[in-house]
Design an enzyme around this catalytic site. Structure first.
Site, PDB file in Angstrom:
ATOM      1  N   ASN A  91     -31.789  46.476 -20.475  1.00 21.98           N
ATOM      2  CA  ASN A  91     -30.326  46.362 -20.435  1.00 21.98           C
ATOM      3  C   ASN A  91     -29.964  45.411 -19.304  1.00 21.98           C
ATOM      4  OD1 ASN A  91     -27.570  46.709 -20.220  1.00 21.98           O
ATOM      5  ND2 ASN A  91     -27.710  48.770 -19.346  1.00 21.98           N
ATOM      6  N   LYS A 128     -27.102  44.298 -18.490  1.00 20.78           N
ATOM      7  CA  LYS A 128     -25.746  44.486 -17.949  1.00 20.78           C
ATOM      8  C   LYS A 128     -25.046  43.113 -17.882  1.00 20.78           C
ATOM      9  CE  LYS A 128     -27.681  48.314 -15.443  1.00 20.78           C
ATOM     10  NZ  LYS A 128     -27.427  49.386 -14.523  1.00 20.78           N
ATOM     11  N   HIS A 157     -23.141  54.257 -22.310  1.00 22.37           N
ATOM     12  CA  HIS A 157     -23.842  54.059 -21.026  1.00 22.37           C
ATOM     13  C   HIS A 157     -22.976  54.665 -19.911  1.00 22.37           C
ATOM     14  CE1 HIS A 157     -25.572  52.104 -17.513  1.00 22.37           C
ATOM     15  NE2 HIS A 157     -26.642  51.898 -18.240  1.00 22.37           N
ATOM     16  N   GLU A 204     -22.190  53.633 -17.112  1.00 21.04           N
ATOM     17  CA  GLU A 204     -21.229  52.691 -16.505  1.00 21.04           C
ATOM     18  C   GLU A 204     -19.981  52.575 -17.378  1.00 21.04           C
ATOM     19  OE1 GLU A 204     -23.942  49.394 -15.835  1.00 21.04           O
ATOM     20  OE2 GLU A 204     -24.984  50.637 -14.360  1.00 21.04           O
ATOM     21  N   GLU A 226     -30.428  59.331 -18.824  1.00 17.43           N
ATOM     22  CA  GLU A 226     -30.327  58.537 -17.607  1.00 17.43           C
ATOM     23  C   GLU A 226     -29.553  59.306 -16.541  1.00 17.43           C
ATOM     24  OE1 GLU A 226     -30.791  54.124 -18.496  1.00 17.43           O
ATOM     25  OE2 GLU A 226     -28.688  54.568 -18.873  1.00 17.43           O
ATOM     26  N   GLY A 256     -30.039  52.229 -10.775  1.00 13.80           N
ATOM     27  CA  GLY A 256     -29.832  51.162  -9.808  1.00 13.80           C
ATOM     28  C   GLY A 256     -29.959  51.604  -8.359  1.00 13.80           C
ATOM     29  N   SER A 277     -33.940  53.341 -12.668  1.00 13.47           N
ATOM     30  CA  SER A 277     -34.824  52.678 -11.699  1.00 13.47           C
ATOM     31  C   SER A 277     -36.282  52.624 -12.137  1.00 13.47           C
ATOM     32  CB  SER A 277     -34.722  53.355 -10.324  1.00 13.47           C
ATOM     33  OG  SER A 277     -33.410  53.239  -9.822  1.00 13.47           O
TER      34      SER A 277
END
Ligand code: PEP
Length: 256
Positions: A7, A9, A97, A99, A169, A175, A215
């Site tokens: 991904n 992003k 996701h 985010e 996730e 991240g 990560s």
């Protein structure tokens, strides 16, 4: 077959995307694609360039998207229809996701509509679920994840669910350089599979692929892929560098 998804992003414009894919294709062997499915999820503006490259060079990457709208068309300024993605040869669409959920306010309901729409257009959703740090520390992980799974799979048939992917996730691991421990990742992945069995069917629970994300790097993937209920990984930061991503795809041949 395991599914390893990158991904990107909001990284890599279309010239960079072309260079990336050419380099990754050079680093990977035929055997890698025989053993692992690899999807790349670039920004929307890169999709047409990558579709052309993948077709012209007969590359075995699966094209993915990071999001889409739930409607086929209409007055939704700035949104992307799943119809457009299907036309571009996209096969996997990341849906929900963290985010998108946390920064752009996507609700369980909206995410479920997107899942339905992606399936309707012959693509496969990668439904993301996961808990915040506060939820993790309060022992609410399984409650949250089960609720997101129930919402995301609501009204889906057993055959549809068999073709899907769920990415677990933990938000606190995205991240941040932190990983859920293998035991934690396995516990949640197993709970997701059990939830699918209860909600949909046992065959759907056996067929659905569960990814871990947060990560993941070349040095950590082997321990994750050993887990009985994990069938792949969703990789953000470490998928931006072709050398690192190639090492992730080739996890079977190294230990870190
Ligand atoms: C992600 O974006 O889904 C992700 C897991 O990111 P990272 O690998 O950078 O934690």
């Amino acid at each position: 077959m395991p599914l390893i998804s990158g991904n990107w992003k909001m990284n890599h414009h279309h010239f960079e995307a072309i260079q990336f894919i050419q380099k990754l294709a050079y680093l990977l062997q035929k055997q890698d694609f025989d053993e692992v499915e690899v999807s790349v999820h670039p920004p929307f503006t890169d999709l047409r360039s990558l579709q052309t490259l993948i077709d012209a060079d007969q590359l075995r990457f699966k094209l993915g998207a990071q999001n889409c709208h739930s409607d086929d068309k209409g007055a939704f300024t700035g949104e992307i229809s799943p119809v457009f993605l299907a036309k571009l040869g996209v096969q996997y669409v990341i849906v929900g996701h963290s985010e998108r959920r946390e920064m752009f306010g996507e609700t369980d309901d909206f995410v479920a509509q997107k899942v339905a729409s992606v399936l309707k257009h012959g693509m496969f959703p990668i439904l993301c679920v996961g808990e915040t740090l506060a939820e993790h520390e309060s022992g609410l992980t399984l409650d949250k994840v089960r609720r997101q799974v129930r919402a995301g799979l609501d009204k889906r048939s057993s055959d549809q669910v068999k073709s899907m992917v769920i990415a677990y996730e933990p938000i606190w691991a995205i991240g941040t350089g932190k990983n859920a421990s293998p035991d934690q990742a396995q516990e949640v992945a197993a709970a997701i599979r059990e939830e699918v069995a209860t909600l949909i069917s046992r065959p759907a629970a056996e067929a659905i692929r569960i990814q871990y994300g947060g990560s993941v790097k070349a040095g950590t993937i082997a321990d994750i892929m050993r887990l009985p209920d994990v069938d792949g990984v969703l990789v953000g930061g470490a998928s931006l560098d072709p050398t690192e991503f190639a090492r992730i795809v080739q996890y079977r041949h190294h230990s870190g």
